[in-house]
Design a protein around this motif. Structure first.
Motif, PDB file in Angstrom:
ATOM      1  N   MET A 148       0.844  -1.206   0.000  1.00 13.40           N
ATOM      2  CA  MET A 148       0.000   0.000   0.000  1.00 13.40           C
ATOM      3  C   MET A 148       0.868   1.241   0.000  1.00 13.40           C
ATOM      4  O   MET A 148       1.929   1.263   0.602  1.00 13.40           O
ATOM      5  N   LYS A 149       0.365   2.262  -0.632  1.00  7.34           N
ATOM      6  CA  LYS A 149       1.048   3.555  -0.582  1.00  7.34           C
ATOM      7  C   LYS A 149       0.751   4.229   0.755  1.00  7.34           C
ATOM      8  O   LYS A 149      -0.365   4.104   1.284  1.00  7.34           O
ATOM      9  N   LEU A 150       1.726   4.972   1.262  1.00 10.94           N
ATOM     10  CA  LEU A 150       1.543   5.635   2.551  1.00 10.94           C
ATOM     11  C   LEU A 150       0.304   6.530   2.537  1.00 10.94           C
ATOM     12  O   LEU A 150      -0.450   6.597   3.504  1.00 10.94           O
ATOM     13  N   GLU A 151       0.077   7.209   1.385  1.00  8.89           N
ATOM     14  CA  GLU A 151      -1.093   8.109   1.343  1.00  8.89           C
ATOM     15  C   GLU A 151      -2.411   7.341   1.457  1.00  8.89           C
ATOM     16  O   GLU A 151      -3.382   7.835   2.034  1.00  8.89           O
ATOM     17  N   GLU A 152      -2.432   6.110   0.942  1.00  5.08           N
ATOM     18  CA  GLU A 152      -3.643   5.284   1.098  1.00  5.08           C
ATOM     19  C   GLU A 152      -3.846   4.893   2.560  1.00  5.08           C
ATOM     20  O   GLU A 152      -4.974   4.846   3.059  1.00  5.08           O
ATOM     21  N   VAL A 153      -2.729   4.572   3.219  1.00  3.78           N
ATOM     22  CA  VAL A 153      -2.806   4.210   4.639  1.00  3.78           C
ATOM     23  C   VAL A 153      -3.345   5.387   5.443  1.00  3.78           C
ATOM     24  O   VAL A 153      -4.256   5.239   6.273  1.00  3.78           O
ATOM     25  N   ILE A 154      -2.816   6.584   5.170  1.00  3.41           N
ATOM     26  CA  ILE A 154      -3.258   7.770   5.912  1.00  3.41           C
ATOM     27  C   ILE A 154      -4.742   8.052   5.651  1.00  3.41           C
ATOM     28  O   ILE A 154      -5.505   8.358   6.560  1.00  3.41           O
ATOM     29  N   LYS A 155      -5.148   7.889   4.400  1.00  2.00           N
ATOM     30  CA  LYS A 155      -6.557   8.096   4.036  1.00  2.00           C
ATOM     31  C   LYS A 155      -7.456   7.103   4.778  1.00  2.00           C
ATOM     32  O   LYS A 155      -8.525   7.460   5.293  1.00  2.00           O
ATOM     33  N   GLU A 204      -3.432   7.482  19.008  1.00  2.00           N
ATOM     34  CA  GLU A 204      -4.040   6.223  18.558  1.00  2.00           C
ATOM     35  C   GLU A 204      -4.488   6.334  17.099  1.00  2.00           C
ATOM     36  O   GLU A 204      -4.331   5.404  16.316  1.00  2.00           O
ATOM     37  N   GLU A 205      -5.033   7.509  16.753  1.00  2.00           N
ATOM     38  CA  GLU A 205      -5.466   7.697  15.361  1.00  2.00           C
ATOM     39  C   GLU A 205      -4.283   7.574  14.400  1.00  2.00           C
ATOM     40  O   GLU A 205      -4.387   6.937  13.350  1.00  2.00           O
ATOM     41  N   GLU A 206      -3.150   8.154  14.781  1.00  2.00           N
ATOM     42  CA  GLU A 206      -1.952   8.083  13.919  1.00  2.00           C
ATOM     43  C   GLU A 206      -1.439   6.653  13.761  1.00  2.00           C
ATOM     44  O   GLU A 206      -0.687   6.356  12.842  1.00  2.00           O
ATOM     45  N   ASN A 207      -1.795   5.794  14.718  1.00  2.00           N
ATOM     46  CA  ASN A 207      -1.265   4.425  14.696  1.00  2.00           C
ATOM     47  C   ASN A 207      -2.295   3.373  14.316  1.00  2.00           C
ATOM     48  O   ASN A 207      -2.052   2.186  14.514  1.00  2.00           O
ATOM     49  N   ILE A 208      -3.441   3.797  13.788  1.00  2.00           N
ATOM     50  CA  ILE A 208      -4.435   2.793  13.377  1.00  2.00           C
ATOM     51  C   ILE A 208      -3.766   1.848  12.384  1.00  2.00           C
ATOM     52  O   ILE A 208      -3.125   2.269  11.420  1.00  2.00           O
ATOM     53  N   GLU A 209      -3.904   0.552  12.668  1.00  2.00           N
ATOM     54  CA  GLU A 209      -3.263  -0.468  11.828  1.00  2.00           C
ATOM     55  C   GLU A 209      -4.168  -0.753  10.637  1.00  2.00           C
ATOM     56  O   GLU A 209      -5.327  -1.130  10.811  1.00  2.00           O
ATOM     57  N   ILE A 210      -3.627  -0.530   9.447  1.00  2.00           N
ATOM     58  CA  ILE A 210      -4.401  -0.772   8.226  1.00  2.00           C
ATOM     59  C   ILE A 210      -3.891  -2.073   7.606  1.00  2.00           C
ATOM     60  O   ILE A 210      -2.748  -2.153   7.165  1.00  2.00           O
ATOM     61  N   SER A 211      -4.741  -3.089   7.590  1.00  2.00           N
ATOM     62  CA  SER A 211      -4.323  -4.400   7.068  1.00  2.00           C
ATOM     63  C   SER A 211      -5.101  -4.694   5.801  1.00  2.00           C
ATOM     64  O   SER A 211      -6.331  -4.745   5.837  1.00  2.00           O
ATOM     65  N   ASP A 212      -4.389  -4.888   4.718  1.00  2.00           N
ATOM     66  CA  ASP A 212      -5.082  -5.309   3.485  1.00  2.00           C
ATOM     67  C   ASP A 212      -4.707  -6.743   3.129  1.00  2.00           C
ATOM     68  O   ASP A 212      -5.046  -7.224   2.055  1.00  2.00           O
ATOM     69  N   PHE A 213      -4.018  -7.412   4.037  1.00  2.00           N
ATOM     70  CA  PHE A 213      -3.614  -8.813   3.869  1.00  2.00           C
ATOM     71  C   PHE A 213      -2.787  -9.020   2.598  1.00  2.00           C
ATOM     72  O   PHE A 213      -2.735 -10.130   2.061  1.00  2.00           O
ATOM     73  N   GLY A 214      -2.199  -7.949   2.120  1.00  2.00           N
ATOM     74  CA  GLY A 214      -1.324  -8.063   0.956  1.00  2.00           C
ATOM     75  C   GLY A 214      -2.058  -8.126  -0.368  1.00  2.00           C
ATOM     76  O   GLY A 214      -1.437  -8.308  -1.415  1.00  2.00           O
ATOM     77  N   LEU A 215      -3.389  -7.940  -0.347  1.00  2.00           N
ATOM     78  CA  LEU A 215      -4.151  -8.077  -1.602  1.00  2.00           C
ATOM     79  C   LEU A 215      -4.332  -6.747  -2.341  1.00  2.00           C
ATOM     80  O   LEU A 215      -4.733  -6.736  -3.506  1.00  2.00           O
ATOM     81  N   ARG A 273      -0.549 -10.613   7.154  1.00  2.00           N
ATOM     82  CA  ARG A 273      -1.370  -9.731   7.976  1.00  2.00           C
ATOM     83  C   ARG A 273      -1.209  -8.259   7.636  1.00  2.00           C
ATOM     84  O   ARG A 273      -2.166  -7.529   7.520  1.00  2.00           O
ATOM     85  N   LEU A 274       0.022  -7.822   7.481  1.00  2.00           N
ATOM     86  CA  LEU A 274       0.247  -6.388   7.319  1.00  2.00           C
ATOM     87  C   LEU A 274       0.777  -6.064   5.931  1.00  2.00           C
ATOM     88  O   LEU A 274       1.540  -6.835   5.347  1.00  2.00           O
ATOM     89  N   PRO A 275       0.351  -4.938   5.395  1.00  2.00           N
ATOM     90  CA  PRO A 275       0.799  -4.581   4.049  1.00  2.00           C
ATOM     91  C   PRO A 275       2.237  -4.090   4.059  1.00  2.00           C
ATOM     92  O   PRO A 275       2.748  -3.642   5.079  1.00  2.00           O
ATOM     93  N   ARG A 276       2.884  -4.213   2.935  1.00  2.00           N
ATOM     94  CA  ARG A 276       4.142  -3.503   2.738  1.00  2.00           C
ATOM     95  C   ARG A 276       3.757  -2.066   2.399  1.00  2.00           C
ATOM     96  O   ARG A 276       2.892  -1.846   1.542  1.00  2.00           O
ATOM     97  N   ILE A 277       4.334  -1.092   3.105  1.00  2.00           N
ATOM     98  CA  ILE A 277       3.971   0.304   2.815  1.00  2.00           C
ATOM     99  C   ILE A 277       5.062   0.937   1.969  1.00  2.00           C
ATOM    100  O   ILE A 277       6.227   0.945   2.348  1.00  2.00           O
ATOM    101  N   ASP A 278       4.680   1.422   0.785  1.00  2.00           N
ATOM    102  CA  ASP A 278       5.648   2.025  -0.136  1.00  2.00           C
ATOM    103  C   ASP A 278       5.826   3.500   0.203  1.00  2.00           C
ATOM    104  O   ASP A 278       4.873   4.170   0.544  1.00  2.00           O
TER     105      ASP A 278
END
Lengths: 180, 180
Positions: B1-8, B28-39, B175-180
């Motif tokens: 995932m792109k960092l901007e997508e994670v922030i969005k 806590e808001e800044e650290n919300i874990e965004i999981s796309d399972f790599g898909l 579990r966790l995306p690679r963040i570009d």
């Protein structure tokens, strides 16, 4: 406590939960645990508790505190050979709570304790919890807390709850009232 | 995932939490874990998670699900010699969630799965969770879930979370995306 007082307290807790937009089922409402610690002074001292889950590994509750209601000083000792004593996290969902733990006493604490109970409080390091704030207590740590002027709702996340083993600074106390 | 997508996605989760009157701190808001399972298909598959507490004994999270978002089928196996596998309780706080567990398949399940993912779902016994409803999964139980049309918020109470050990029916997942 009289059964009618318990039912009245359950209704009051349910109203506070609705005000905070926290949903519970009718069955959960009927089973809200009303603890006055045997003092018969629920408006000042006690807890109204919705137990969501309590199994051998973890426990989750919603604790409703009436305005200025106090949970008296206590700790959760090790129980059994391998146990470590309950560890717990308080997360404020609504209102304001003053939690007291061992350490340097806070100079002007926000808690207000009726004179007749004063001798049973020995720790005065204050932690203020507002919605979104939380604090984790290590096992066997002495603690007590009081809600602010509007009351409060706390989520408690913890290891297994074995409340009957709690050790109270005021040794007269017990967790659950006798219901007449 | 792109960092901007994670922030969005974090901002979107924070908006949904506010709508449900669930308070989290700015940190806590800044650290919300965004999981796309790599898909790379977060709108359909993934989780937005606020981790309140995760220690050796218990764990508490708020799980935000976008409308119709799916958490894919998986289980939490025993980890280490003495561990039993994670046990977890899902409690619906807002919206509607369809949880699927082993057992007799529900004839007309409410979940809607995009065709390309269908082969990765093997269990179809449905449990519907609405606000105030909860369900506890024994350790190592296969499960998956989908939010209803408006999305959902679930509290998860559990033993320690070791997500990196989860076993997915679709073995490509992580579990966790690679963040570009």
């Amino acid at each position: 406590m009289k059964l009618e007082e318990v039912i009245k307290a359950r209704k009051r807790a349910a109203r506070m939960l609705r005000r905070a937009h926290i949903a519970i089922t009718p069955r959960e409402e009927e089973n809200i645990e009303i603890s006055d610690f045997g003092l018969g002074d629920l408006d000042n001292v006690g807890l109204l508790v919705v137990i969501y889950e309590n199994n051998d590994r973890y426990c989750a509750k919603e604790i409703v505190l009436l305005p200025r209601q106090i949970c008296l000083e206590h700790r959760h000792p090790p129980v059994g050979e391998k146990a470590m004593g309950k560890q717990e996290t308080f997360r404020c969902r609504w209102g304001e709570v003053y939690v007291y733990v061992p350490g340097n006493p806070t100079p002007q604490p926000r808690a207000r304790i009726p004179e007749k109970y004063r001798e049973h409080f020995t720790i005065w390091k204050e932690i203020i919890l507002r919605p979104g704030d939380q604090h984790t207590l290590p096992p066997n740590t002495l603690h007590w807390f009081q809600a602010g002027d509007k009351g409060a709702i706390l989520s408690e996340f913890s290891s297994k709850s074995l409340d009957e083993n709690d050790i109270w600074t005021d040794s007269r106390l017990r967790r659950l009232p006798r219901i007449d």
